[in-house]
Design a protein around this motif. Sequence first.
Motif, mmCIF file in Angstrom:
data_model
loop_
_atom_site.group_PDB
_atom_site.id
_atom_site.type_symbol
_atom_site.label_atom_id
_atom_site.label_comp_id
_atom_site.label_asym_id
_atom_site.label_seq_id
_atom_site.Cartn_x
_atom_site.Cartn_y
_atom_site.Cartn_z
ATOM 1 N N PHE A 137 -3.569 -32.617 -61.687
ATOM 2 C CA PHE A 137 -4.962 -32.602 -62.130
ATOM 3 C C PHE A 137 -5.186 -31.501 -63.156
ATOM 4 C CE2 PHE A 137 -9.068 -30.441 -61.703
ATOM 5 C CZ PHE A 137 -9.898 -31.426 -62.210
ATOM 6 N N TRP A 138 -4.676 -30.302 -62.867
ATOM 7 C CA TRP A 138 -4.966 -29.165 -63.742
ATOM 8 C C TRP A 138 -4.243 -29.246 -65.072
ATOM 9 C CZ3 TRP A 138 -8.897 -25.995 -63.701
ATOM 10 C CH2 TRP A 138 -9.626 -25.873 -62.533
ATOM 11 N N ILE A 139 -3.009 -29.755 -65.099
ATOM 12 C CA ILE A 139 -2.346 -29.901 -66.398
ATOM 13 C C ILE A 139 -3.036 -31.009 -67.190
ATOM 14 C CG2 ILE A 139 -0.539 -31.517 -65.640
ATOM 15 C CD1 ILE A 139 -0.278 -28.678 -68.283
ATOM 16 N N GLY A 140 -3.549 -32.018 -66.492
ATOM 17 C CA GLY A 140 -4.362 -33.024 -67.164
ATOM 18 C C GLY A 140 -5.591 -32.397 -67.789
ATOM 19 N N ARG A 141 -6.225 -31.502 -67.046
ATOM 20 C CA ARG A 141 -7.407 -30.813 -67.555
ATOM 21 C C ARG A 141 -7.051 -29.941 -68.763
ATOM 22 N NH1 ARG A 141 -10.798 -26.470 -67.281
ATOM 23 N NH2 ARG A 141 -12.971 -26.866 -66.711
ATOM 24 N N CYS A 142 -5.899 -29.272 -68.683
ATOM 25 C CA CYS A 142 -5.465 -28.444 -69.811
ATOM 26 C C CYS A 142 -5.296 -29.292 -71.071
ATOM 27 C CB CYS A 142 -4.155 -27.737 -69.475
ATOM 28 S SG CYS A 142 -4.309 -26.403 -68.251
ATOM 29 N N HIS A 143 -4.694 -30.465 -70.921
ATOM 30 C CA HIS A 143 -4.541 -31.368 -72.065
ATOM 31 C C HIS A 143 -5.892 -31.919 -72.514
ATOM 32 C CE1 HIS A 143 -0.245 -31.592 -72.734
ATOM 33 N NE2 HIS A 143 -0.011 -31.793 -71.456
ATOM 34 N N TYR A 144 -6.767 -32.175 -71.571
ATOM 35 C CA TYR A 144 -8.090 -32.758 -71.871
ATOM 36 C C TYR A 144 -8.912 -31.798 -72.736
ATOM 37 C CZ TYR A 144 -12.427 -35.351 -70.822
ATOM 38 O OH TYR A 144 -13.585 -36.093 -70.910
ATOM 39 N N PHE A 145 -8.898 -30.494 -72.361
ATOM 40 C CA PHE A 145 -9.712 -29.504 -73.063
ATOM 41 C C PHE A 145 -8.915 -28.650 -74.046
ATOM 42 C CE2 PHE A 145 -12.192 -30.221 -69.134
ATOM 43 C CZ PHE A 145 -13.412 -30.568 -69.699
ATOM 44 N N GLY A 146 -7.597 -28.838 -74.100
ATOM 45 C CA GLY A 146 -6.773 -28.009 -74.971
ATOM 46 C C GLY A 146 -6.705 -26.568 -74.509
ATOM 47 N N GLU A 147 -6.554 -26.370 -73.207
ATOM 48 C CA GLU A 147 -6.517 -25.023 -72.632
ATOM 49 C C GLU A 147 -5.069 -24.588 -72.406
ATOM 50 O OE1 GLU A 147 -10.643 -25.304 -70.008
ATOM 51 O OE2 GLU A 147 -8.736 -25.853 -69.098
ATOM 52 N N GLY A 148 -4.588 -23.688 -73.251
ATOM 53 C CA GLY A 148 -3.240 -23.160 -73.101
ATOM 54 C C GLY A 148 -2.164 -24.120 -73.551
ATOM 55 N N ILE A 149 -2.555 -25.249 -74.082
ATOM 56 C CA ILE A 149 -1.617 -26.299 -74.497
ATOM 57 C C ILE A 149 -2.365 -27.213 -75.459
ATOM 58 C CG2 ILE A 149 -2.183 -28.006 -72.714
ATOM 59 C CD1 ILE A 149 0.868 -28.335 -72.281
ATOM 60 N N SER A 150 -1.634 -27.918 -76.312
ATOM 61 C CA SER A 150 -2.291 -28.771 -77.295
ATOM 62 C C SER A 150 -3.091 -29.879 -76.599
ATOM 63 C CB SER A 150 -1.261 -29.411 -78.223
ATOM 64 O OG SER A 150 -0.556 -28.428 -78.944
ATOM 65 N N SER A 151 -4.263 -30.172 -77.139
ATOM 66 C CA SER A 151 -5.062 -31.278 -76.616
ATOM 67 C C SER A 151 -4.315 -32.583 -76.853
ATOM 68 C CB SER A 151 -6.418 -31.311 -77.328
ATOM 69 O OG SER A 151 -7.194 -32.398 -76.884
ATOM 70 N N ASN A 152 -4.214 -33.394 -75.809
ATOM 71 C CA ASN A 152 -3.467 -34.649 -75.911
ATOM 72 C C ASN A 152 -4.099 -35.655 -74.949
ATOM 73 O OD1 ASN A 152 -1.423 -36.721 -75.352
ATOM 74 N ND2 ASN A 152 -0.050 -35.444 -76.570
ATOM 75 N N GLU A 153 -4.805 -36.623 -75.510
ATOM 76 C CA GLU A 153 -5.530 -37.584 -74.690
ATOM 77 C C GLU A 153 -4.609 -38.395 -73.788
ATOM 78 O OE1 GLU A 153 -7.957 -40.040 -77.135
ATOM 79 O OE2 GLU A 153 -9.071 -38.372 -78.005
ATOM 80 N N SER A 154 -3.499 -38.856 -74.345
ATOM 81 C CA SER A 154 -2.590 -39.706 -73.568
ATOM 82 C C SER A 154 -1.987 -38.942 -72.391
ATOM 83 C CB SER A 154 -1.472 -40.248 -74.470
ATOM 84 O OG SER A 154 -2.001 -41.083 -75.467
ATOM 85 N N LYS A 155 -1.586 -37.689 -72.624
ATOM 86 C CA LYS A 155 -1.000 -36.894 -71.549
ATOM 87 C C LYS A 155 -2.051 -36.533 -70.505
ATOM 88 C CE LYS A 155 2.967 -34.934 -73.989
ATOM 89 N NZ LYS A 155 3.666 -33.705 -74.433
ATOM 90 N N ALA A 156 -3.267 -36.275 -70.954
ATOM 91 C CA ALA A 156 -4.340 -35.975 -70.002
ATOM 92 C C ALA A 156 -4.539 -37.161 -69.059
ATOM 93 C CB ALA A 156 -5.638 -35.661 -70.740
ATOM 94 N N PHE A 157 -4.630 -38.351 -69.645
ATOM 95 C CA PHE A 157 -4.821 -39.550 -68.831
ATOM 96 C C PHE A 157 -3.641 -39.768 -67.894
ATOM 97 C CE2 PHE A 157 -4.221 -44.149 -68.209
ATOM 98 C CZ PHE A 157 -5.391 -44.424 -67.513
#
Length: 242
Positions: free
Chosen positions: A125-145
């Motif tokens: 969940f949290w790495i998805g959130r990081c990808h969703y908001f670009g927190e500490g990692i590049s924003s990536n919609e596909s990886k977030a999902f």
Amino acid sequence: MNPDIQQVIFGMNAEVLFELGNRYYNGQGVTQDYTKAVECFTEAANQGHVGAQHNLGICNQIGHGVTKNYTKAVEWFTKAATRGNANAQYSLGMCYHNVHVLANTNAAAGIFEQLAAEGHSDSQFWIGRCHYFGEGISSNESKAFKWFSQSADQDSSYAQTMVGTCYRWGYGVAVDHAKAFEWYRKSAEQNNRQGQCCLGDCYQTGRGAAADIDTAVFWYRKAAQHGYESAVANLEQLSRWL
């Protein structure tokens, strides 16, 4: 150390100390006493017990039995984490992500990603959130999902809400209001207040389900009872129309 507890724990091995600390912490069979729990955890942690090291980190993080001290919490989490304790690794990641004075979102994302790959639902969940908001990692919609979906499949109500939101807005996946509704419903039925509010919105707007204001109000009220401000605002808005 309290001399009474010192007499009790003198000579105990780490596992017994750990179990006794848990009993004091949770009040199981003894009067709940965070201070005695910390003393037991400390003795066990100093003997190298990773579970006690993690619990001692929690006590320092929350301020149970000791003065709240994030630096000491991180020290204990790190000791346990370096020995492969997944709970400690996750707790360390949460400190880096959520505690302002320790903020290190890059480190947090790295920890979450490693644990997520090992199947740790909360980390997914949290790495998805990081990808969703670009927190500490590049924003990536596909990886977030992707990560939200894997966590949701393990029944995380928070991830289920986010999967619904991805389907609602087409974030990393094609828009599908029917699927959004189903994921919001799963989350809401687990008493997740955000999921309840989103489900109410589906019924109010007729997205993914037939419009039904009474059912929308039902779910908004559920969320509002849990203090969800968006649900309170929606109820206030509806009250002007009804």
